[in-house]
Design a protein around this motif. Structure first.
Motif, short mmCIF file in Angstrom:
data_model
loop_
_atom_site.label_atom_id
_atom_site.label_comp_id
_atom_site.label_asym_id
_atom_site.label_seq_id
_atom_site.Cartn_x
_atom_site.Cartn_y
_atom_site.Cartn_z
N ARG A 166 70.23 39.55 -4.04
CA ARG A 166 69.39 38.39 -3.77
C ARG A 166 69.78 37.21 -4.65
NH1 ARG A 166 64.66 38.65 -5.59
NH2 ARG A 166 64.94 40.56 -6.83
N SER A 167 69.68 36.00 -4.08
CA SER A 167 69.94 34.80 -4.87
C SER A 167 68.81 34.55 -5.86
CB SER A 167 70.09 33.58 -3.96
OG SER A 167 71.21 33.70 -3.11
N LEU A 168 69.12 33.92 -6.97
CA LEU A 168 68.09 33.49 -7.90
C LEU A 168 67.32 32.32 -7.29
CD1 LEU A 168 70.05 33.46 -11.29
CD2 LEU A 168 68.77 35.33 -10.27
N ASP A 169 66.02 32.25 -7.59
CA ASP A 169 65.28 31.08 -7.14
C ASP A 169 65.46 29.96 -8.17
OD1 ASP A 169 63.33 31.31 -9.23
OD2 ASP A 169 62.09 32.62 -7.98
N TYR A 170 64.95 28.77 -7.83
CA TYR A 170 65.18 27.62 -8.69
C TYR A 170 64.64 27.83 -10.10
CZ TYR A 170 66.57 24.84 -4.62
OH TYR A 170 67.22 24.35 -3.51
N ARG A 171 63.49 28.47 -10.23
CA ARG A 171 62.88 28.66 -11.55
C ARG A 171 63.66 29.67 -12.38
NH1 ARG A 171 58.14 25.85 -11.58
NH2 ARG A 171 57.47 25.15 -9.51
N GLU A 172 64.20 30.68 -11.73
CA GLU A 172 65.06 31.62 -12.44
C GLU A 172 66.36 30.95 -12.86
OE1 GLU A 172 63.78 35.81 -10.26
OE2 GLU A 172 65.18 34.46 -9.27
N LEU A 173 66.91 30.13 -11.96
CA LEU A 173 68.14 29.39 -12.29
C LEU A 173 67.92 28.44 -13.46
CD1 LEU A 173 69.31 28.57 -8.66
CD2 LEU A 173 70.72 29.73 -10.37
N ALA A 174 66.75 27.82 -13.52
CA ALA A 174 66.47 26.86 -14.59
C ALA A 174 66.68 27.49 -15.96
CB ALA A 174 65.05 26.33 -14.45
N GLU A 175 66.12 28.65 -16.18
CA GLU A 175 66.21 29.30 -17.49
C GLU A 175 67.64 29.74 -17.77
OE1 GLU A 175 63.72 29.51 -19.58
OE2 GLU A 175 62.19 28.71 -18.23
N LYS A 176 68.23 30.46 -16.83
CA LYS A 176 69.55 31.07 -17.07
C LYS A 176 70.65 30.02 -17.14
CE LYS A 176 68.28 35.49 -14.93
NZ LYS A 176 68.36 36.24 -16.18
N LEU A 177 70.60 29.04 -16.25
CA LEU A 177 71.66 28.03 -16.21
C LEU A 177 71.61 27.14 -17.45
CD1 LEU A 177 73.98 26.74 -14.66
CD2 LEU A 177 72.29 25.33 -13.45
N ALA A 178 70.43 26.70 -17.84
CA ALA A 178 70.31 25.85 -19.02
C ALA A 178 70.81 26.57 -20.27
CB ALA A 178 68.86 25.40 -19.22
N ASP A 179 70.42 27.82 -20.44
CA ASP A 179 70.88 28.59 -21.60
C ASP A 179 72.40 28.75 -21.58
OD1 ASP A 179 68.29 28.82 -22.42
OD2 ASP A 179 68.03 30.90 -21.75
N HIS A 180 72.94 29.05 -20.40
CA HIS A 180 74.38 29.31 -20.28
C HIS A 180 75.21 28.09 -20.64
CE1 HIS A 180 77.98 31.28 -18.79
NE2 HIS A 180 78.22 30.25 -17.99
N VAL A 181 74.90 26.95 -20.01
CA VAL A 181 75.73 25.77 -20.23
C VAL A 181 75.52 25.20 -21.64
CG1 VAL A 181 75.90 25.20 -17.79
CG2 VAL A 181 74.02 24.28 -19.11
N ALA A 182 74.32 25.32 -22.18
CA ALA A 182 74.08 24.84 -23.54
C ALA A 182 74.84 25.70 -24.54
CB ALA A 182 72.59 24.85 -23.85
N ASP A 183 74.85 27.01 -24.35
CA ASP A 183 75.57 27.90 -25.25
C ASP A 183 77.06 27.62 -25.23
OD1 ASP A 183 73.26 29.13 -26.02
OD2 ASP A 183 73.51 30.90 -24.74
N LEU A 184 77.59 27.18 -24.08
CA LEU A 184 79.02 26.89 -23.97
C LEU A 184 79.38 25.49 -24.45
CD1 LEU A 184 79.88 28.52 -20.51
CD2 LEU A 184 80.41 29.38 -22.80
#
Length: 302
Positions: A166-184
């Protein structure tokens, strides 16, 4: 419904006629609102060659005889205010073309749509409470041409999924994507088309609704939450090492000195994008070390 005045003003129609209306999404499409003291939905679409346009949807049994729209003069705009139409209702326009043929069309300026392969437009009313005032103020006061920029490009559907596919919903993407790109160490996120599209492998480039975020990941307010979270989740500061030192409980100079020692010892060969980017030949890079938990404090003392 024809007892209500049009929801578009003369200036709107004039600018639409000249092709200079730069906020079309605020006047065309479907807008759940109060009009002349009555709650309902205002519908408006530009169809200059049509003989007739009717709005059909869940509230009128998809019967085009119930709500024919009125033509607003030579503007090419057809409009109607429908008290029975509410957020969540699906709708389309029943268009009688110049050739006399009747065709059902989704709204090109819809704010929401059904999840494909279904293709009806959806009336939507936002309840988003934006919390990015600080970020917006910082952006207005910034000089972006003088600041570092590192862009992370992402396609929501391909980036990450649940174990069951299943695809992530927008709220799940918000947490994971922000953490990922900020860490990089990235400063910006570039989204491959997030607008509604019928064919998944197109990655969003076959757009059917330019103002409707794809419903595959949730409703438009979920997308707004994602944007709001990204605005609050990036370490955009004038002195990034000072922010890091505050988190580590040491001085800014000590953070920089530790990096220099690691570079001198060969533990790091280069570090970026925040530190000594000239060594990377203009590339944006990030160095990382995998450290056994038992030796963490030993390595941190280097």
């Amino acid at each position: 419904p024809w007892s209500f005045w049009p929801t578009l003003g003369d200036l709107d129609l004039h600018l639409i006629g000249e092709g200079r209306h730069d906020r079309l999404w605020t006047v065309l499409g479907a807008h759940a609102r109060a009009h002349q003291g009555t709650e309902g939905t205002a519908f408006a679409v530009w169809a200059p060659a049509a003989r007739s346009v009717r709005v059909v949807g869940d509230w009128n049994g998809w019967d085009g005889r119930v709500h024919p729209m009125r033509s607003l003069g030579a503007s090419g705009v057809w409009e109607i205010f429908v008290p029975e139409a509410r957020p969540g209702h699906r709708y389309k326009y029943e268009v009688v073309g110049a050739d006399g043929e009747v065709r059902l069309r989704a709204d090109p300026l819809a704010q929401a749509s059904e999840t494909p392969p279904a293709n009806a437009s959806v009336v939507f009313r936002s309840a988003q409470d934006w919390k990015d005032d600080g970020w917006m103020a910082q952006r207005a006061a910034s000089r972006p041409w003088d600041e570092r920029m590192s862009v992370y490009e992402v396609h929501f559907g391909a980036w990450m999924r649940h174990p069951d596919g299943r695809s992530l919903d927008y709220r799940e993407l918000a947490e994971k994507l922000a953490d990922h790109v900020a860490d990089l160490g990235f400063t910006h996120v570039e989204l491959l088309p997030p607008t509604e599209h019928p064919y998944v492998p197109s990655w969003g480039y076959q757009v059917t609704s330019y103002f409707a975020p794809t419903s595959r990941h949730g409703d438009p307010d979920g997308f707004r939450h994602l944007v709001d979270h990204l605005h609050g989740g990036f370490p955009l500061v004038d002195r990034p090492f000072a922010a890091v030192s505050a988190a580590l409980g040491c001085s800014e100079d000590e953070v920089i000195e530790r990096l220099r020692r690691l570079l001198a010892q060969g533990v790091l060969t280069r570090f970026g994008p925040l530190f000594q980017i000239e060594r990377a030949g203009g590339q944006f890079v990030l160095a990382a070390i995998a450290v056994p938990e038992a030796r963490f404090h030993e390595v941190a003392a280097l």
